[in-house]
Design an enzyme around this catalytic site. Structure first.
Site, PDB file in Angstrom:
ATOM      1  N   ALA A 179      13.779-118.781  49.949  1.00  0.00           N
ATOM      2  CA  ALA A 179      13.597-117.340  49.768  1.00  0.00           C
ATOM      3  C   ALA A 179      14.566-116.678  50.739  1.00  0.00           C
ATOM      4  O   ALA A 179      14.187-116.228  51.813  1.00  0.00           O
ATOM      5  CB  ALA A 179      12.162-116.924  50.061  1.00  0.00           C
TER       6      ALA A 179
ATOM      7  N   GLY B  29      16.382-114.109  49.922  1.00  0.00           N
ATOM      8  CA  GLY B  29      16.230-112.668  49.737  1.00  0.00           C
ATOM      9  C   GLY B  29      17.490-111.984  49.244  1.00  0.00           C
ATOM     10  O   GLY B  29      17.606-110.760  49.324  1.00  0.00           O
TER      11      GLY B  29
ATOM     12  N   CYS C 250      15.665-111.325  39.309  1.00  0.00           N
ATOM     13  CA  CYS C 250      15.129-110.515  40.393  1.00  0.00           C
ATOM     14  C   CYS C 250      14.042-109.585  39.832  1.00  0.00           C
ATOM     15  O   CYS C 250      14.047-109.252  38.647  1.00  0.00           O
ATOM     16  CB  CYS C 250      16.246-109.680  40.984  1.00  0.00           C
ATOM     17  SG  CYS C 250      17.219-108.887  39.702  1.00  0.00           S
TER      18      CYS C 250
ATOM     19  N   ASN D 112      17.459-120.741  36.717  1.00  0.00           N
ATOM     20  CA  ASN D 112      17.199-120.259  38.068  1.00  0.00           C
ATOM     21  C   ASN D 112      16.046-121.095  38.633  1.00  0.00           C
ATOM     22  O   ASN D 112      15.558-122.003  37.973  1.00  0.00           O
ATOM     23  CB  ASN D 112      16.831-118.767  38.010  1.00  0.00           C
ATOM     24  CG  ASN D 112      17.322-118.031  39.248  1.00  0.00           C
ATOM     25  OD1 ASN D 112      17.167-118.539  40.365  1.00  0.00           O
ATOM     26  ND2 ASN D 112      17.895-116.868  39.078  1.00  0.00           N
TER      27      ASN D 112
ATOM     28  N   GLY E 279      24.342-127.568  43.351  1.00  0.00           N
ATOM     29  CA  GLY E 279      23.739-126.755  44.415  1.00  0.00           C
ATOM     30  C   GLY E 279      23.078-127.663  45.423  1.00  0.00           C
ATOM     31  O   GLY E 279      23.653-127.998  46.461  1.00  0.00           O
TER      32      GLY E 279
END
Lengths: 313, 246
Positions: free
Chosen positions: A69, A71, A129, A192, A266
């Site tokens: 997270a 952000g 988001c 995602n 990733g």
């Protein structure tokens, strides 16, 4: 073998692209990864204006999964412009996919217009988001009309091909994929992070992430991600960037067989270090050569062709 | 300023860092001041909300520690080493010196601070056999009046070092690096950048022009490396990736 592959008219030197959210804050970092074997670079999500991230800890990683997270911190479009200019100067032949984000549907228009002037090869749209105009802050990616609306708005202000990044946290990913493609999406990125998930420190009984919960990625979600990519490829006829826990060349090929043309790297940067792109590509090439595969495009959607063509799993 | 001593069995090499976590407050990377597999020491100044919260802790309170992370200072047995520490940079250098003297190294330990009360680790260094302490303060309240780099320069005119190690404000380290480069002496520099994850994923500590994450490439890097770091001594980036000049 020739490792290059076409995606929406852009030639990528190989199918492995950096996933948005990992590392990519600066041109130097993009260029560094390009020189270490990335076939494409996706930037971190770019906001029109400055956007603060969460306090630390923001990323937890272990051998099974990654929970984050961060952000979505970003300095906004002005800094991004500087970084694009610098990246173009490096002239390394590795395409840049610019990932954009907004809090309201209108924000996506403004950021697309700004990014459009920079002429990146591709634009990836982060619709996972929370929609700040939604009563419950529901992400755009979890509703067919919201996902389609953002896609249409972005598409209306740019001629650059747009790729919509989908969230796996839905029951109807095929319907969402169809909705964004009908609204004009040229490609889809999937997926995602899953979740949110929760990691607790048992000594303090506290959630470890400052945000308490975070999106889950890494090897633990790979079979789930492969299934989503398969389902999307069965539902729509646009190229896909598949991602979710790829660690080896075999993993990357698995995503391609499920329907991905490009494959995101990733969490592999954690498991295999900064040489991950090169290692995974070498493993892919080795497998292809042993299996008589002459070009990566041959294996895209292979599993669909070995099953009944109309099958859903 | 306080030194916190934790019961902690981390095997830490001098120059490495740990991430220190206070639940629901924040987590920050901290250079390890000393560790022996039983204790781990952190020297922390009261400079912001996180360090203030640290200073309010009582003996027996728990904190979260993860690591150790990053590359350490390295030395060979019996080397002649100059260590140049500015402010809190003296802490990891002391840890390095503690091990280096046991390996037969001789050390000129040069520390500088604005004034006497900001000099840390003086007493600890004075007790190390094989290490000679040199002190500078901006106001001349103790030792050489001026910069520690001036002491280094003077010592280098008198003797040859096998290695220079430096940790502290970047402008000071840039001056040390220039001197080392001029005199062709190998050097190790401990870079400080805004780090979040600590293991090379978030990208916040990547430097121009190499693009490497300093949390894994460093924090301690050789002189040859900082010569490729265009921003070294010039600017760093904040939590959003914006540049700030030193």
């Amino acid at each position: 073998m020739d490792t290059s592959i076409d995606f929406l008219g852009v030639t990528f030197p190989n199918p492995l692209v950096l996933c948005s959210g990992y590392l990519g804050i600066t041109a130097s970092t993009w260029d560094n990864l390009a020189r270490k074997g990335a076939g494409g670079i996706t930037t971190k999500s770019i906001w029109l204006n400055e956007h603060k991230g969460h306090n630390n800890p923001v990323i937890l990683a272990n051998e099974d999964f990654i929970c984050n997270a961060v952000g979505v911190p970003d300095a906004g479009i002005e800094k991004a412009k500087e970084e694009f200019k610098e990246y173009l100067k490096r002239n390394n032949g590795v395409p840049l996919i610019v990932n954009i984000i907004g809090g309201k549907a209108d924000d996506f228009v403004a950021i697309t217009e700004a990014v459009n002037e920079l002429k990146p090869q591709l634009i990836e749209v982060n619709i996972s988001c929370p929609n700040v105009e939604d009563e419950h802050g529901k992400p755009f990616a979890t509703s067919c009309p919201d996902a389609a609306r953002v896609t249409k708005m972005v598409k209306s202000v740019t001629d650059i091909p747009i790729i919509i990044k989908l969230s796996p946290n839905v029951e109807n990913i095929q319907e969402i994929a169809q909705a964004v493609v009908e609204a004009g999406a040229d490609g889809i990125t999937a997926i995602n992070t899953y979740g949110p998930g929760l990691v607790i420190d048992i000594d303090s009984a506290q959630p470890i992430l400052a945000n308490k919960v975070g999106g889950v990625s890494g090897p633990g979600i790979k079979p789930l991600a492969v299934k989503k990519v398969f389902d999307i490829a069965a539902a729509v006829d646009v190229p896909i960037i598949g991602m979710g826990g790829v660690k080896t060349g075999r993993d990357a090929i698995e995503f391609m067989m499920a329907g991905a043309t490009l494959v995101g790297i990733g969490s592999a940067l954690y498991y295999r270090g900064e040489a991950a792109f090169k290692i995974v590509l070498d493993e892919m090439v080795e497998w292809c050569e042993a299996s008589g595969v002459k070009s990566f495009s041959e294996i895209v959607k292979k599993t669909h062709s070995v099953l009944d063509s109309s099958s859903s799993l | 300023m306080k030194t916190f001593i934790f019961d902690c069995d981390f095997q830490v090499q001098p120059g490495q860092f740990v991430n220190v976590w206070l639940p629901r407050i924040d987590e920050k990377p901290m250079s390890v001041a000393f560790a022996d597999g039983k204790e781990l020491h952190l020297t922390i100044a009261d400079v912001g909300p996180f360090s203030r919260a640290m200073h309010e802790l009582k003996v027996g309170d728990q904190v979260g520690l993860r690591g150790p992370y990053g590359k350490a200072f390295t030395f060979e047995p019996n080397q002649s080493i100059a260590m140049v520490g500015g402010g809190f940079g003296s802490a990891p250098l002391y840890f390095t010196a503690f091990h280096a003297v046991q390996a037969g190294c001789t050390i000129d330990f040069i520390i500088g601070a604005r004034r006497e009360d900001l000099l840390i680790y003086r007493e600890r260094v004075e007790k190390l056999k094989g290490a000679t302490l040199h002190v500078s303060t901006d106001d001349g309240s103790v030792g050489h009046k001026g910069y520690n780099v001036e002491i280094l320069q003077k010592l280098m005119n008198e003797k040859n070092y096998d290695m220079i190690m430096t940790c502290g404000p970047e402008v000071m380290m840039a001056a040390v690096a220039r001197i080392a480069d001029e005199k062709k002496v190998p050097a190790q520099i401990s870079l400080e950048r805004y780090m979040k994850c600590g293991f090379g994923l978030c990208g916040n500590c990547c430097v121009d022009k190499t693009g490497d994450a300093i949390c894994t490439k460093g924090p301690v890097v050789p002189l040859e490396y900082v010569k490729q770091v265009e921003e070294f001594g010039k600017y760093h980036r904040d939590d959003l990736g914006k540049k700030h000049k030193f």
